[in-house]
Design a protein around this motif. Structure first.
Motif, PDB file in Angstrom:
ATOM      1  N   ARG A 556       0.934  -1.210   0.019  1.00 20.02           N
ATOM      2  CA  ARG A 556       0.001   0.031  -0.121  1.00 20.02           C
ATOM      3  C   ARG A 556       0.888   1.264  -0.046  1.00 20.02           C
ATOM      4  N   LYS A 557       2.100   1.271   0.747  1.00 23.75           N
ATOM      5  CA  LYS A 557       2.763   2.423   0.867  1.00 23.75           C
ATOM      6  C   LYS A 557       3.651   2.577  -0.650  1.00 23.75           C
ATOM      7  N   TYR A 558       3.969   1.781  -0.994  1.00 24.35           N
ATOM      8  CA  TYR A 558       4.768   1.952  -2.436  1.00 24.35           C
ATOM      9  C   TYR A 558       4.008   1.903  -3.647  1.00 24.35           C
ATOM     10  N   GLN A 559       2.894   1.126  -3.768  1.00 22.31           N
ATOM     11  CA  GLN A 559       1.951   0.989  -4.794  1.00 22.31           C
ATOM     12  C   GLN A 559       2.699   0.167  -5.855  1.00 22.31           C
ATOM     13  N   TYR A 560       3.415  -0.898  -5.486  1.00 26.49           N
ATOM     14  CA  TYR A 560       4.093  -1.536  -6.458  1.00 26.49           C
ATOM     15  C   TYR A 560       3.129  -2.216  -7.433  1.00 26.49           C
ATOM     16  N   GLN A 561       3.567  -2.434  -8.651  1.00 26.74           N
ATOM     17  CA  GLN A 561       2.886  -3.037  -9.877  1.00 26.74           C
ATOM     18  C   GLN A 561       2.836  -4.379  -9.721  1.00 26.74           C
TER      19      GLN A 561
END
Length: 788
Positions: A556-561
């Protein structure tokens, strides 16, 4: 509606097939080419009397059944509504449904026949006149618990399977029972469809790994479940069929439940036609209100979390509860649950990324104990293993890489270990450069307490964006961690200060530096609970959920793909332990200790003999030699060994004193004579040739550091003793090992795998995955039954 049924072994007869071989001459010639003999001559003439031998019977029946089906479709111009086969005949049902072509099916059957023909000493007997409950009661009351029910041919014709002598001994018992009409000893060499076919099952599963199956266009009724095949479970059904009973009665009752159903037997003889008549006389249809209709239940219909849906198993008339706890049923007041297979465990994305069949990895073990042979064995079995590079020099690692890449030249998975080196960080980068040079695409990062430049460099090289703008990292990292703060570092992008330093040193490009900002350091995190390696003694049931929660927060913090997967290691040596890991949400599992006691492990036979005898209580904690001053711990074998006591004594002395001179004389003599077998001065001369110059200079300036280096020598010495199998100094063996091996030893006791000389890493992996699935299905079925 029409169902075509195909007979299995026992229906063969000389002359079967007749003119079919000439009508389908091209297919008959293909069969001859695959089998290496004339199928027409075998079936029509059988001059060498081989038609009754399993390795010849099964291919012959498959060919005759298949050609008979093609002839039937050709004559009628239409296909059936359903297909089913008895044991071997199920392969013809799958052929008819389009799961595979004629030649592929023949190759499968040929292998199956060869494996089953090797089963000797077994027997089977047909009991006529008793039902399932009566036979089960008779087996229990007469203490014949090593006999299995193999075929439910009709309600009162049931076949039992077991060791030949025990089947023969059972004959007078059953013949003496009031309702028994006949007991017939069958002419088989093996105990087919029973627990005694486990070896054939294991080998067949490995063989099946190279096959894929097409979409079924006709429903096929499974022998194992007496329900239509699920597309995803075709392979697993064929594997389970070897050891599971043939539920023929229930299969026919299921089909009868659809109303007016015509059964047409295709192939040799009319055995199934007779059984079906008997079933119709003795049993009622399974009504549609008692069984599932097509598409009646989907996983997204269930009022349970979707991540648990894959564990639901197939049962009849099972009530479930809604979120308020009120009884709730599906259409027709019933819901049916799918059975899981070993291929459905873990993360599908994980298996796809690494091109493996099972979410199962063998972890690295120090000084090449996780050998190149182990890595190759796993790769060829469609799994993945890591070479244990810790303690090996660069030339040894390079030779191993070249050997592995030569043997695994068809894209099979493999990986290399990178062990954190806090003393000499340059060693890390030297090994990473070697991996980059040879195109090693998967790295296991172990014992790291923070991200290092070597790891960032490896991660960065070759990164790019694809045409959709997604970041592609060519080099994957699986990080083994036991502490949340370390896991957080791997869940995060590369540290900016390290990226800037590497960029300034021109070790990475500007594009690579930019892309490092949007992906995590690791593709996968392995939560390592109490284990043989560097461990904090974590409890799996606490550690794994915590790591998954942390992962979700970081996503959620980094919104990785792409999702970072979380696996489990430590304590996994039995189906119960593996099942627990998957139920807690593990995307994959990693085994360690159990692989050290195998043929492929590169350690001495003396060590393997000791490990084979250990139990769960036979380990202890000791200082980790490579992180001695930091107080890091490893777990080692203690049964019959002095190493754990002596290693802990050295660490206590290091903590208490600032130099060797402060230690009392008696203790120093004891260490030199009993532990080291040489003087401190001789040990110091040895380590001067091993450690870099700056370490020796530091030791000359700092007596405590000098003491640490001398004490650390013992850890290398004790490892060499174990690897070499020294008889004289066996008590000083350092053998890294967790309690998982003790549990494993108890699990396989009384089987072929009790002897380490018969333990192979791929066989262990397949057995563990298969029996984990069986356990999950059994436990979940029991749970659901209790909900009724």
């Amino acid at each position: 509606m029409i169902t075509y049924v195909f007979p299995g072994q026992g229906s063969q007869s000389k002359g079967m097939g007749g003119s079919l071989f000439d009508e389908f001459k091209e297919l008959a010639e293909k069969a001859d080419e695959i089998l290496g003999y004339s199928i027409k001559q075998l079936c029509l003439e059988d001059t060498d009397s081989k038609l009754g031998e399993t390795q010849y019977t099964q291919p012959a029946l498959y060919v005759v059944n298949a050609l008979g089906y093609l002839k039937k479709v050709q004559d009628t111009g239409k296909e059936p509504d359903y297909v089913a086969g008895h044991s071997l005949g199920e392969y013809n049902a799958l052929f008819a449904a389009g799961a595979f072509d004629f030649t592929t099916g023949l190759k499968l059957v040929q292998k199956r026949g060869q494996l089953m023909s090797r089963a000797v000493g077994g027997g089977m007997g047909a009991v006529i006149g008793l039902n399932e409950e009566q036979i089960s009661d008779a087996l229990k009351k007469n203490n014949m618990l090593t006999i299995d029910i193999a075929n439910y041919n009709s309600p009162t014709q049931i076949v039992i399977s077991g060791l030949r002598k025990e089947i023969e001994d059972a004959q007078p018992v059953f013949e003496g029972m009031k309702d028994v009409q006949m007991f017939l000893l069958l002419k088989t060499s093996g105990a087919f469809h029973s627990r005694y076919m486990q070896e054939a099952r294991r080998e067949f599963e490995i063989f099946l790994q190279d096959f894929t199956f097409s979409e079924l266009h006709i429903p096929v009724i499974s022998n194992v479940y007496a329900r239509p095949y699920k597309q995803f479970a075709v392979k697993q059904n064929l594997i389970e069929q070897i050891t599971q009973p043939v539920k023929w009665t229930e299969s026919i009752r299921y089909l009868m439940g659809f109303g007016e159903m015509e059964f047409v037997e295709i192939g040799s003889g009319n055995v199934l036609t007779g059984l079906i008549r008997r079933i119709k006389r003795e049993a009622q249809p399974l009504l549609l209100t008692d069984i599932e209709c097509k598409n009646d239940v989907k996983k997204d219909d269930l009022s349970i979390p979707p991540e648990r849906a894959s564990f639901l198993i197939e049962t009849e008339t099972v009530k479930i509860h809604n979120q308020k706890g009120n009884p709730e049923t599906a259409k027709g007041n019933n819901r049916t649950f799918e059975g899981i297979s070993s291929s459905s465990l873990g993360s599908a994305a994980f298996k796809k990324d690494y091109n493996i069949q099972y979410p199962y990895i063998t972890g690295a073990m120090y000084r090449g104990i996780a050998s190149k042979e182990m890595v190759i064995k796993m790769g060829k079995a469609k799994m993945m293993g890591f070479l244990g590079t810790g303690g090996l020099n660069v030339s040894q690692i390079e030779a191993a890489i070249q050997y592995i890449q030569k043997e695994l030249s068809e894209g099979q998975a493999y990986g290399m270990n990178l062990l954190h080196n806090p003393i000499d960080p340059n060693k890390e980068e030297e090994i990473v450069d070697l991996y980059l040079l040879h195109g090693v695409k998967t790295l296991e990062a172990a014992a790291f307490i923070s991200i290092t430049p070597a790891l960032v460099k490896y991660r960065a090289k070759g990164m790019r964006r694809n045409t959709q703008g997604e970041v592609i990292a060519l080099n994957r990292i699986i990080a083994k961690v036991s502490r949340p703060e370390v896991a957080e570092a791997f869940f995060s992008p590369a540290p900016e200060r390290i990226v800037a330093k590497l960029l300034a040193e021109k070790k990475i490009t500007e594009e690579e530096a930019d892309l490092l900002k949007v992906i995590p350091m690791a593709d996968d995190i392995c939560a390592e609970a109490d284990s043989a390696g560097h461990t904090d003694g974590g409890v799996a049931s606490a550690l794994i959920p915590a790591m998954i929660t942390l992962r979700d927060q970081m996503m959620r913090k980094y919104q990785y793909q792409k999702k970072v997967r979380v696996g489990a290691a430590g304590g996994i040596g039995t189906p119960e332990a593996a099942a627990a890991a998957f139920i807690m949400g593990a995307d994959f599992i990693v085994t360690g200790s159990i692989n050290q006691c195998t043929v492929e492990a590169s350690t001495s036979n003396n060590v393997k003999d000791l490990l084979q005898q250990m139990n769960v209580q036979d380990t202890d904690y000791a200082p980790a030699g490579d992180m001695f001053e930091l107080g890091a711990k490893i777990q080692v074998l203690k049964k019959g060994l002095f190493f754990p006591i002596r290693a802990n004594k050295l660490y206590e002395l290091y903590r208490r004193y600032n130099s060797l001179d402060e230690i009392d004389e008696k203790t120093k003599v004891q260490i030199q004579e009993k532990y080291f077998k040489k003087s401190f001065s001789d040990v110091y001369q040895d380590i001067k040739s091993f450690y870099p110059t700056e370490e020796i200079e530091k030791a000359e300036r700092n007596p405590k550091h000098k003491m640490a280096l001398i004490f650390r020598w013992y850890f290398g010495y004790s490892t060499r003793l174990a690897l070499g199998g020294s008889e004289e100094n066996k008590v000083d063996y350092q053998i890294h090992c967790g309690p998982a091996l003790g549990a494993f030893n108890q699990w396989v006791k009384g089987t072929d795998l009790e002897d380490w000389k018969k333990r192979h890493v791929d066989v262990i992996a397949v057995k563990l995955m298969n029996e984990t699935v069986e356990l999950l299905n059994q436990r979940y079925k029991k749970f659901l039954e209790n909900c009724n």
